[in-house]
Structure formats: structure tokens, C-alpha cells
Design a protein around this motif. Structure first.
Motif, short mmCIF file in Angstrom:
data_model
loop_
_atom_site.label_atom_id
_atom_site.label_comp_id
_atom_site.label_asym_id
_atom_site.label_seq_id
_atom_site.Cartn_x
_atom_site.Cartn_y
_atom_site.Cartn_z
N LEU A 54 7.69 49.09 27.06
CA LEU A 54 6.62 50.01 26.94
C LEU A 54 6.75 50.56 25.49
O LEU A 54 5.45 50.88 24.92
N ALA A 55 7.87 50.27 24.78
CA ALA A 55 7.71 50.53 23.20
C ALA A 55 7.17 49.28 22.33
O ALA A 55 6.96 49.62 20.94
N ASN A 207 12.23 50.73 16.76
CA ASN A 207 10.86 50.87 17.21
C ASN A 207 10.06 50.23 16.04
O ASN A 207 10.34 49.86 15.20
N PHE A 208 8.77 50.27 16.59
CA PHE A 208 7.56 49.72 15.60
C PHE A 208 6.91 51.00 15.10
O PHE A 208 5.78 50.82 14.62
N GLY A 209 7.48 51.98 14.44
CA GLY A 209 7.08 53.00 13.90
C GLY A 209 5.85 53.56 14.37
O GLY A 209 5.86 53.98 15.85
N ASP A 210 4.74 53.61 13.72
CA ASP A 210 3.48 54.23 14.18
C ASP A 210 2.77 53.53 15.41
O ASP A 210 2.02 54.12 16.15
N LEU A 211 3.36 52.40 15.30
CA LEU A 211 2.63 51.40 16.47
C LEU A 211 3.18 51.72 17.93
O LEU A 211 2.67 51.48 18.89
N THR A 212 4.27 52.42 17.86
CA THR A 212 5.08 52.85 19.25
C THR A 212 4.64 54.47 19.35
O THR A 212 4.89 55.27 18.65
N PRO A 213 4.11 54.59 20.56
CA PRO A 213 3.88 55.99 20.87
C PRO A 213 5.10 56.78 20.93
O PRO A 213 6.19 56.16 21.30
N ASP A 214 5.12 57.91 20.56
CA ASP A 214 6.21 59.07 20.34
C ASP A 214 7.05 59.00 21.67
O ASP A 214 8.39 58.81 21.74
N MET A 215 6.46 59.09 23.02
CA MET A 215 7.12 59.08 23.98
C MET A 215 7.92 57.80 24.33
O MET A 215 8.90 57.89 25.35
N TYR A 216 7.88 56.71 23.71
CA TYR A 216 8.37 55.60 24.07
C TYR A 216 9.33 55.20 22.97
O TYR A 216 10.23 54.17 23.12
N LYS A 217 9.53 55.93 22.00
CA LYS A 217 10.31 55.66 20.70
C LYS A 217 11.49 55.24 20.84
O LYS A 217 12.51 54.39 20.29
N THR A 218 12.46 56.06 21.82
CA THR A 218 13.78 55.98 21.94
C THR A 218 14.16 54.71 22.95
O THR A 218 15.39 54.53 23.41
N LEU A 219 13.23 54.23 23.87
CA LEU A 219 13.55 53.33 24.92
C LEU A 219 14.14 52.23 24.61
O LEU A 219 15.15 51.75 25.04
N SER A 278 12.92 60.49 26.94
CA SER A 278 12.08 59.63 25.93
C SER A 278 10.67 60.20 25.96
O SER A 278 10.09 60.76 25.02
N LEU A 279 10.04 60.37 27.23
CA LEU A 279 8.90 60.84 27.56
C LEU A 279 8.66 62.18 26.97
O LEU A 279 7.78 62.83 26.33
N GLY A 280 9.83 62.94 27.41
CA GLY A 280 9.86 64.48 27.03
C GLY A 280 9.64 64.76 25.47
O GLY A 280 9.05 65.58 24.90
N LYS A 281 10.45 63.94 24.77
CA LYS A 281 10.51 64.34 23.42
C LYS A 281 9.36 63.78 22.90
O LYS A 281 9.09 64.33 21.56
N GLY A 282 8.62 63.07 23.32
CA GLY A 282 7.09 62.70 22.66
C GLY A 282 6.35 64.03 22.81
O GLY A 282 5.52 64.05 21.88
N PHE A 283 6.64 65.00 23.54
CA PHE A 283 5.92 66.22 23.59
C PHE A 283 6.51 67.29 22.62
O PHE A 283 5.95 68.25 22.42
N LEU A 284 7.86 66.89 22.27
CA LEU A 284 8.53 67.89 21.32
C LEU A 284 8.44 67.60 19.83
O LEU A 284 9.25 68.38 19.24
N THR A 285 7.53 66.84 19.45
CA THR A 285 7.65 66.52 18.09
C THR A 285 7.51 67.50 17.20
O THR A 285 7.63 67.50 16.07
N GLU A 286 6.59 68.33 17.48
CA GLU A 286 6.56 69.60 16.75
C GLU A 286 7.25 70.55 16.64
O GLU A 286 7.45 71.71 16.03
N SER A 287 8.42 70.53 17.31
CA SER A 287 9.78 71.35 17.16
C SER A 287 10.98 70.49 16.86
O SER A 287 11.57 70.07 17.92
#
Length: 345
Positions: A54-55, A207-219, A278-287
């Protein structure tokens, strides 16, 4: 709202992980070492591999990450996965001697605290230019401290349980209950299991940096960590197959359909915690605080839900109201620790 969504996703993953031992009870005619490694194929190889895909953005492949990432980061991620595998093995033993509720509480509590702290500390040792220690803010340290307080309170409840029940009542709740032995194993399991988050720290840029959505970056890093853990568990389980002469389990074709299904279900429930992380951290990037504490929050919620299962499985049956009250206080502290960093951050 994004933060709340992220925390809910992590909580769902924690609930799934805490439920992963339920399907194992449906496995028939296999020894522990046989079903453990089969469910590990799903939990630590196949499902993490699917998650890692997915990443990968369109036009790229997973192999690019391996070849383009410094080999040191790759091998350190796998190495800490191997060490985490030791924690996984002893984790199972902790529940054998303490039960699902108490065993997971102590092991995962230790894992939560040490895993959160060790990641930035060890990353700073090897890459001081990254200033990883800056992520250990007051809010993060306080969140870890409150989590450990909650775990300690639950540990007190476990000690009260051990002191108040007769040997017969202990065995009725947990067949091989042994608090001193189980405590030592659970602490070791927690320490080694904390290496999972260290591995994620070393692999966070795989991961592929900005090409990988935040929610998949740690997968992709999750795949490498679980790969290392699979190696540890495979060596031990195959050793036990030889020692106990249980290689014949894999030849019992009459139970393969049933056992493979429940091993898949157990593996999927287990992997859900890190997929959800991983999915959850994609929503926590502002914190940044919650990003650092996400692993600790996951472990705290794992403890909370494991104790819910412990109550359902009647592992606390026969305990006094005072013991149950202490247990509930510990659970409330754990839930509070999940939201505390955001309240003060």
C-alpha cells in the motif's frame, strides 16, 4: 477531528490485537510450536507484505525501497525485529503463567514505556544529527509516566489476586498461574517487545516520501521488523518441533482447513494493531507529541482491552471487590494517559 479519528483507528487496532488469542482456542490437534509458527506466517510475513504494498505508488516497486535505503537502516530495522521476536516468545509464556489480562498488562506496559523512550535514544546514538531526543518532550515523558503508573496499579491488582485466591481458584482461572515466575517473564517480554518501536524508528524513512500517503508510511518498516521477528520465532518453533517430535502436526491433513483458517484469523487480528497504528498516525501528523506517543498509546489500549477479555474469560473470578476496584482504577488511568498529552500539549 483528525486527531480523534486517528486515536479511534489505533483503538480499533488495539481491540483486534487483544482479541487475537481467541481464535487460537479453536485450533485442534496441533502443539503450541506448530500453530504459533503457522499463525506467524500470516501475522509476520504475508499480511505485513500486503500492507507494505500500500505504501508503493504506481510505477514503483517495493524492491526500490530496499535498494535505495542505506543498508544500515535496513539491517538495524530487521535486527530490532529479531530482538522483538524474543519478546514475542516470552510474551506468550507470560500469559501462560499470569493469564491474558495480567500477562498482557505487565508485558505491554513495559513495552509501551521502554519502546517509546528507546527509539529516539538509540536513534540519537547512531544519528545525532537528527536530534531525535527533541521528540521526548515533557508531554511525551509525562504520558509515558502516567501509562506506567496505570500498569503498576494493574500489577498491584494482580498481586492482590495472587494473595487472595487459593491454589485451586488460581488454577481454575489460569491453569499454570505463577505470579513471581510470570512477573519476571512478563518484564523480560516487555523489554524485548519494546524493540519493535525501535525498529520502526530506524525504518521510518523507508518509504517514497511525499509519494506515499502519511497513513501508509510506516508499513514497509513494519514488514522488516516482523520479518526479523519471524526468523526468531521460526528458529525456536522448529527447534521445539524437533525436541518434542511434533513435526507430524503439519501432516494432519484432516485439521489443516480448520487450523489454517483460525491461524489466519489470529494473524489478521494481531497485525491489525500495527496496520491501525500506521493508519492512525496518518491523522496525527499535526501533533508531534501524539506521533511520538502513538506506540505507547497503542500498548496502553492493548492492556485495557486485554483486561476486558480477562474479565470475559473469568480470569478475575473470585477476586474481592477491592481487587476489582484497584483493577478498574488502573484501567481508568491507562485510558486517561491516552488523552493526557493532547490536553497539556
Amino acid at each position: 477531528m483528525d486527531i480523534l479519528i486517528g486515536l479511534i483507528i489505533i483503538a480499533v487496532g488495539a481491540f483486534c490485537q487483544s482479541s487475537c488469542y481467541v481464535p487460537i482456542n479453536k485450533i485442534k490437534d496441533w502443539s503450541w510450536e506448530s500453530y504459533w509458527i503457522v499463525q506467524g506466517v500470516f501475522a509476520w510475513l504475508l499480511l505485513p507484505l500486503l500492507g507494505a504494498f500500500l505504501a508503493v505508488p504506481e510505477g514503483h516497486c517495493l524492491c526500490e525501497l530496499i535498494t535505495d535505503t542505506p543498508s544500515f537502516n535496513i539491517w538495524m530495522t530487521i535486527l530490532f525485529g529479531v530482538l522483538w521476536g524474543v519478546g514475542g516468545l516470552t510474551f506468550g509464556l507470560s500469559m501462560r503463567y499470569l493469564g491474558v489480562a495480567l500477562g498482557q498488562s505487565i508485558a505491554l506496559g513495559t513495552c509501551a514505556g521502554l519502546g517509546t523512550i528507546m527509539g529516539p535514544v538509540l536513534l540519537n546514538v547512531f544519528f545525532p544529527e537528527l536530534n531525535a531526543l527533541s521528540s521526548l518532550t515533557f508531554a511525551v515523558i509525562l504520558g509515558v509516566a502516567v501509562t506506567l503508573v496505570g500498569i503498576a496499579v494493574i500489577g498491584v491488582a494482580g498481586s492482590m489476586k495472587a494473595a487472595s485466591l487459593s491454589e485451586e481458584e488460581k488454577k481454575a482461572a489460569v491453569k499454570d498461574f505463577n505470579f513471581p515466575k510470570g512477573l519476571a517473564i512478563a518484564l523480560l517480554a516487555g523489554f524485548m517487545s519494546g524493540c519493535f518501536n525501535v525498529g520502526l524508528e530506524f525504518g521510518k524513512d523507508i518509504n517514497f516520501g511525499d509519494l506515499t500517503p502519511d497513513m501508509y508510511k510506516t508499513l514497509p518498516a513494519t514488514l522488516l521488523v516482523t520479518l526479523g521477528g519471524f526468523v526468531t520465532n521460526a528458529v525456536y518453533c522448529f527447534y521445539q518441533n524437533s525436541k518434542n517430535k511434533t513435526w507430524g502436526d503439519y501432516a494432519k491433513t484432516s485439521v489443516w482447513g480448520n487450523n489454517a483458517l483460525y491461524c489466519l484469523l489470529a494473524g489478521a487480528l494481531w497485525y491489525s494493531q500495527f496496520f491501525g497504528l500506521s493508519l492512525g498516525k496518518g491523522f496525527l501528523t499535526e501533533s508531534p507529541t501524539l506521533m511520538t506517543l502513538a506506540f505507547c498509546i497503542l500498548m496502553a489500549l492493548n492492556v485495557t482491552f486485554s483486561n476486558v477479555w480477562g474479565i470475559i474469560l473469568k480470569e478475575w473470578k473470585g477476586c474481592s471487590q477491592k481487587t476489582i476496584a484497584v483493577l478498574v482504577v488502573g484501567l481508568i488511568i491507562l485510558v486517561f494517559s491516552t488523552f493526557l498529552p493532547q490536553l497539556i500539549g
